[in-house]
Motif scaffolding. Structure first.
Motif, PDB file in Angstrom:
ATOM      1  N   ASP A  30       0.861  -1.187   0.000  1.00 33.43           N
ATOM      2  CA  ASP A  30       0.000   0.000   0.000  1.00 33.43           C
ATOM      3  C   ASP A  30       0.896   1.235   0.000  1.00 33.43           C
ATOM      4  O   ASP A  30       2.114   1.131   0.150  1.00 33.43           O
ATOM      5  N   PHE A  31       0.289   2.412  -0.156  1.00 30.09           N
ATOM      6  CA  PHE A  31       1.012   3.673  -0.078  1.00 30.09           C
ATOM      7  C   PHE A  31       0.755   4.319   1.288  1.00 30.09           C
ATOM      8  O   PHE A  31      -0.366   4.264   1.813  1.00 30.09           O
ATOM      9  N   ASP A  32       1.797   4.935   1.862  1.00 35.90           N
ATOM     10  CA  ASP A  32       1.600   5.638   3.128  1.00 35.90           C
ATOM     11  C   ASP A  32       1.333   7.113   2.856  1.00 35.90           C
ATOM     12  O   ASP A  32       1.144   7.533   1.706  1.00 35.90           O
ATOM     13  N   ASN A  33       1.298   7.932   3.915  1.00 34.51           N
ATOM     14  CA  ASN A  33       0.931   9.341   3.773  1.00 34.51           C
ATOM     15  C   ASN A  33       1.970  10.155   3.002  1.00 34.51           C
ATOM     16  O   ASN A  33       1.685  11.259   2.550  1.00 34.51           O
ATOM     17  N   GLU A  34       3.177   9.624   2.828  1.00 38.86           N
ATOM     18  CA  GLU A  34       4.212  10.320   2.071  1.00 38.86           C
ATOM     19  C   GLU A  34       4.383   9.744   0.673  1.00 38.86           C
ATOM     20  O   GLU A  34       5.306  10.135  -0.049  1.00 38.86           O
ATOM     21  N   GLY A  35       3.525   8.817   0.321  1.00 42.33           N
ATOM     22  CA  GLY A  35       3.594   8.238  -1.010  1.00 42.33           C
ATOM     23  C   GLY A  35       4.562   7.092  -1.142  1.00 42.33           C
ATOM     24  O   GLY A  35       4.878   6.667  -2.269  1.00 42.33           O
ATOM     25  N   ASN A  36       5.066   6.554  -0.012  1.00 40.30           N
ATOM     26  CA  ASN A  36       5.961   5.404  -0.077  1.00 40.30           C
ATOM     27  C   ASN A  36       5.159   4.137  -0.352  1.00 40.30           C
ATOM     28  O   ASN A  36       4.142   3.875   0.302  1.00 40.30           O
ATOM     29  N   TYR A  37       5.624   3.347  -1.297  1.00 44.38           N
ATOM     30  CA  TYR A  37       5.007   2.064  -1.620  1.00 44.38           C
ATOM     31  C   TYR A  37       5.657   1.028  -0.715  1.00 44.38           C
ATOM     32  O   TYR A  37       6.865   0.763  -0.827  1.00 44.38           O
ATOM     33  N   LEU A  38       4.877   0.426   0.205  1.00 45.85           N
ATOM     34  CA  LEU A  38       5.487  -0.354   1.268  1.00 45.85           C
ATOM     35  C   LEU A  38       4.582  -1.467   1.785  1.00 45.85           C
ATOM     36  O   LEU A  38       3.452  -1.631   1.344  1.00 45.85           O
ATOM     37  N   VAL A  39       5.144  -2.226   2.753  1.00 44.24           N
ATOM     38  CA  VAL A  39       4.384  -3.238   3.480  1.00 44.24           C
ATOM     39  C   VAL A  39       3.818  -2.549   4.720  1.00 44.24           C
ATOM     40  O   VAL A  39       4.581  -2.128   5.604  1.00 44.24           O
ATOM     41  N   PRO A  40       2.505  -2.379   4.816  1.00 41.92           N
ATOM     42  CA  PRO A  40       1.950  -1.602   5.926  1.00 41.92           C
ATOM     43  C   PRO A  40       2.331  -2.134   7.306  1.00 41.92           C
ATOM     44  O   PRO A  40       2.523  -1.361   8.245  1.00 41.92           O
ATOM     45  N   GLY A  41       2.445  -3.462   7.449  1.00 43.02           N
ATOM     46  CA  GLY A  41       2.702  -4.024   8.773  1.00 43.02           C
ATOM     47  C   GLY A  41       4.106  -3.830   9.277  1.00 43.02           C
ATOM     48  O   GLY A  41       4.347  -3.843  10.495  1.00 43.02           O
ATOM     49  N   THR A  42       5.083  -3.666   8.385  1.00 41.44           N
ATOM     50  CA  THR A  42       6.486  -3.558   8.808  1.00 41.44           C
ATOM     51  C   THR A  42       7.115  -2.226   8.439  1.00 41.44           C
ATOM     52  O   THR A  42       8.137  -1.852   9.037  1.00 41.44           O
ATOM     53  N   GLY A  43       6.553  -1.510   7.488  1.00 41.92           N
ATOM     54  CA  GLY A  43       7.157  -0.260   7.052  1.00 41.92           C
ATOM     55  C   GLY A  43       8.261  -0.434   6.034  1.00 41.92           C
ATOM     56  O   GLY A  43       8.835   0.563   5.561  1.00 41.92           O
ATOM     57  N   TYR A  44       8.581  -1.679   5.680  1.00 35.28           N
ATOM     58  CA  TYR A  44       9.596  -1.898   4.646  1.00 35.28           C
ATOM     59  C   TYR A  44       9.068  -1.387   3.302  1.00 35.28           C
ATOM     60  O   TYR A  44       7.940  -1.671   2.916  1.00 35.28           O
ATOM     61  N   LYS A  45       9.916  -0.627   2.598  1.00 36.04           N
ATOM     62  CA  LYS A  45       9.534  -0.079   1.296  1.00 36.04           C
ATOM     63  C   LYS A  45       9.786  -1.099   0.192  1.00 36.04           C
ATOM     64  O   LYS A  45      10.763  -1.846   0.234  1.00 36.04           O
ATOM     65  N   VAL A  46       8.905  -1.099  -0.800  1.00 37.09           N
ATOM     66  CA  VAL A  46       9.096  -1.944  -1.969  1.00 37.09           C
ATOM     67  C   VAL A  46      10.121  -1.271  -2.868  1.00 37.09           C
ATOM     68  O   VAL A  46      10.025  -0.081  -3.165  1.00 37.09           O
ATOM     69  N   ALA A  47      11.118  -2.040  -3.301  1.00 37.82           N
ATOM     70  CA  ALA A  47      12.212  -1.475  -4.089  1.00 37.82           C
ATOM     71  C   ALA A  47      11.951  -1.632  -5.581  1.00 37.82           C
ATOM     72  O   ALA A  47      11.293  -2.572  -6.033  1.00 37.82           O
ATOM     73  N   GLY A  48      12.481  -0.702  -6.334  1.00 40.16           N
ATOM     74  CA  GLY A  48      12.382  -0.718  -7.787  1.00 40.16           C
ATOM     75  C   GLY A  48      13.077   0.501  -8.345  1.00 40.16           C
ATOM     76  O   GLY A  48      14.077   0.982  -7.795  1.00 40.16           O
ATOM     77  N   TRP A  49      12.511   1.041  -9.421  1.00 41.45           N
ATOM     78  CA  TRP A  49      13.090   2.206 -10.081  1.00 41.45           C
ATOM     79  C   TRP A  49      12.037   3.291 -10.185  1.00 41.45           C
ATOM     80  O   TRP A  49      10.891   3.036 -10.542  1.00 41.45           O
ATOM     81  N   VAL A  50      12.429   4.528  -9.897  1.00 43.81           N
ATOM     82  CA  VAL A  50      11.527   5.678  -9.988  1.00 43.81           C
ATOM     83  C   VAL A  50      11.754   6.361 -11.327  1.00 43.81           C
ATOM     84  O   VAL A  50      12.894   6.550 -11.762  1.00 43.81           O
ATOM     85  N   ALA A  51      10.671   6.708 -12.014  1.00 45.37           N
ATOM     86  CA  ALA A  51      10.767   7.352 -13.325  1.00 45.37           C
ATOM     87  C   ALA A  51      11.247   8.789 -13.186  1.00 45.37           C
ATOM     88  O   ALA A  51      11.071   9.425 -12.143  1.00 45.37           O
ATOM     89  N   ASP A  52      11.869   9.302 -14.261  1.00 42.44           N
ATOM     90  CA  ASP A  52      12.267  10.703 -14.258  1.00 42.44           C
ATOM     91  C   ASP A  52      11.068  11.579 -14.617  1.00 42.44           C
ATOM     92  O   ASP A  52       9.939  11.088 -14.762  1.00 42.44           O
ATOM     93  N   ALA A  53      11.315  12.875 -14.778  1.00 40.83           N
ATOM     94  CA  ALA A  53      10.219  13.818 -14.993  1.00 40.83           C
ATOM     95  C   ALA A  53       9.444  13.533 -16.267  1.00 40.83           C
ATOM     96  O   ALA A  53       8.253  13.845 -16.370  1.00 40.83           O
TER      97      ALA A  53
END
Length: 533
Positions: free
Chosen positions: A119-142
């Motif tokens: 899920d996404f948190d209040n800052e837009g992090n894509y993560l596992v809600p129960g642990t807070g670990y962020k899902v890793a990948g690549w962020v697109a440029d502008a």
């Protein structure tokens, strides 16, 4: 005697280990992404009472005599077969079909999981809600470009992300301009184009049929002006109805004030009909097709005439009669008055004094001069935005029989704010913006291992690599043997309850049998102790 006792004890202890594994499997039957384990046994060292001997002449060889000392656990293996996939309807959930693991990070360490309840948190992090670990990948440029060869990081999609406006540079016309429509018929198409400030301007194009294979078009823009040279276009089609070319045209400099027919000869057969179509230009430069019909009267010594604009609803009609005597007319001049916008007009006919020697439908109305190339539309917005240059693509137009279905689309768009997100089957996170546009925002990565069974379970549905798992190989889904994503679903545990229940019965029987070894050995020891009595 003691060997059997210790063998039985080893059987009890290791069957209990197997039961512990079975119990853990069954306990996690509804755990997302859980991978079941299995226990395999092996025998342990055997005491050799007599070694083997080879054959010697007439005497054959003998086999070794050994007594086993019990059993042990050979391995506890994790089974990485796919579990079933449960649709959830939640767009942020993901499951993996095939090989691979999600990569999770806390900013320093990386762990791996098959559980995709994200899920996404209040800052837009894509993560596992129960642990807070962020899902890793690549962020697109502008611009929305993703580089899957770069290092992976925690994916963050800032809340309220905005998309800048894009200036329109191209319009594309598609559809049909009717081949069997009458000369003078019109068709219209429109679209919104966007300036450098992201302000929309309505671009309207009216198409006028000139002849069987040629149309003229005039384009206007709200809150902006188009240079005269690029406002008009001539569209030409081949005789098979396919698109031939399009040219920019220079419209006439003055408004047509009259149509002149230099000479006119009409049939004196009673009730004969003669028709001519002519084009006139109003004060706005808009062409109008005028139909002129002359009908010989019943006595053959005069004409009834009717003049009206073609292709309009309830046109103004000028009617009258013309008579002659003698041998020739010098010509007929028809003054034409068309108001700006072409909404109201009238025709006045001046009757010549002599009959015609020949009929000639040529007119002296203004004509268009076509250029050899198609210019871009030069547009100056009144909003203060930068001047625009828009290319017109007409290659997909046609001219076949039937209705006119011409349409116009454009590139460019206004500014927008991120509205919703979804994830496609390749793991790309796509953002939908309030301006109707979409853009790639990031992509979820997948990791594979040469030996996934060598991974360490660390709880919370997570694994870490070990010396026997090999290093992670990170890439996109569907590449390098990696599996594919199923958005909006979760992978359930791969626990087979029927198999686990069978294993439980077998394990219980094994435990029971080993307990019999201990009780029987105890009875034998008791009998041995009673010998001295």
């Amino acid at each position: 005697m003691m060997r059997s006792l210790y063998a039985g004890v080893s059987g009890l202890r290791n069957h209990q280990t197997r039961m512990d594994v079975i119990g853990n499997n069954i306990a996690n039957v509804n755990t997302v992404g859980f991978k079941a384990s299995r226990v395999t046994f092996q025998d342990v060292l055997s005491q050799t009472m007599q070694g083997a001997s080879a054959g010697n002449g007439s005497k054959g060889g003998t086999n070794p005599m050994q007594v086993g000392l019990g059993m042990g656990v050979a391995s506890i293996d994790t089974l990485f077969t796919d579990g079933s996939f449960q649709p959830t309807g939640k767009p942020t959930d993901l499951s993996i079909q095939g090989q691979g693991f999600f990569i999770l990070t806390d900013g320093t360490n990386q762990v791996y999981t098959r559980a995709g309840n994200f899920d996404f948190d209040n800052e837009g992090n894509y993560l596992v809600p129960g642990t807070g670990y962020k899902v890793a990948g690549w962020v697109a440029d502008a611009s929305g470009t993703i580089n899957p060869n770069g290092p992976v990081t925690g994916i963050q999609i800032p809340v309220g992300s905005s998309m800048a406006a894009k200036v329109s540079t191209l319009t594309t016309n598609t559809g049909n301009l009717s081949a069997d429509a009458a000369v003078g018929s019109t068709a219209q198409a429109s679209t919104d184009i966007y300036d450098s400030l992201g302000i929309a301007h309505k671009m309207n194009t009216t198409y006028y049929k000139v002849d069987n294979t040629t149309w003229l078009s005039k384009t206007t823009v709200t809150d902006g002006s188009i240079t005269t040279a690029s406002q008009w276009q001539q569209i030409r089609f081949n005789t098979d109805g396919s698109f031939k070319d399009a040219l920019t045209v220079n419209p006439p400099a003055t408004t047509a004030t009259s149509l002149t027919i230099p000479s006119l000869q009409m049939d004196n057969t009673p009730n004969a009909v003669h028709t001519a179509n002519h084009t006139v230009i109003d004060a706005d430069g808009i062409p109008h097709s005028v139909a002129m019909t002359f009908t010989t009267n019943a006595t053959g010594d005069g004409w009834n005439y009717k003049i009206a604009e073609s292709g309009v609803k309830n046109p103004t009609v000028v009617e009258g009669t013309m008579a002659w005597s003698g041998t020739a007319y010098t010509g007929i001049t028809i003054p034409v008055v068309v108001s700006a916008g072409g909404t109201n007009y009238s025709f006045a006919v001046t009757t010549p004094t002599a009959p015609a020697a020949a009929f000639n439908a040529a007119i002296s109305a203004p004509t268009y001069t076509a250029k050899t190339t198609l210019d871009n539309y030069g547009i100056t917005p009144t909003t203060g935005a930068t001047a625009m240059s828009i290319q017109s693509n007409l290659n997909a137009t046609s001219s076949y029989a039937g209705e006119s279905t011409i349409q116009m689309t454009k590139d460019g768009y206004g500014a927008g704010t991120l509205d919703t997100t979804y994830i496609d089957s390749t793991g790309i996170i796509v953002g939908t913006f309030t301006n109707g546009q979409t853009k790639n925002l990031g992509q979820v990565a997948l990791a594979t291992f040469n030996n996934p069974s060598g991974l360490n379970k660390v709880g919370d549905n997570m694994f870490t690599k070990s010396t026997n798992s090999g290093d992670e190989k990170i890439g996109t889904s569907g590449s390098g043997g990696r599996g594919t994503f199923n958005p909006g679903s979760l992978e359930m545990a791969n626990v087979d309850l029927a198999q686990e229940f069978s294993n439980m019965i077998i394990t219980q029987r094994g435990f029971q049998a080993n307990s019999k070894i201990i009780t029987t050995t105890d009875q034998m020891l008791e009998e041995l102790a009673n010998l001295k009595r």
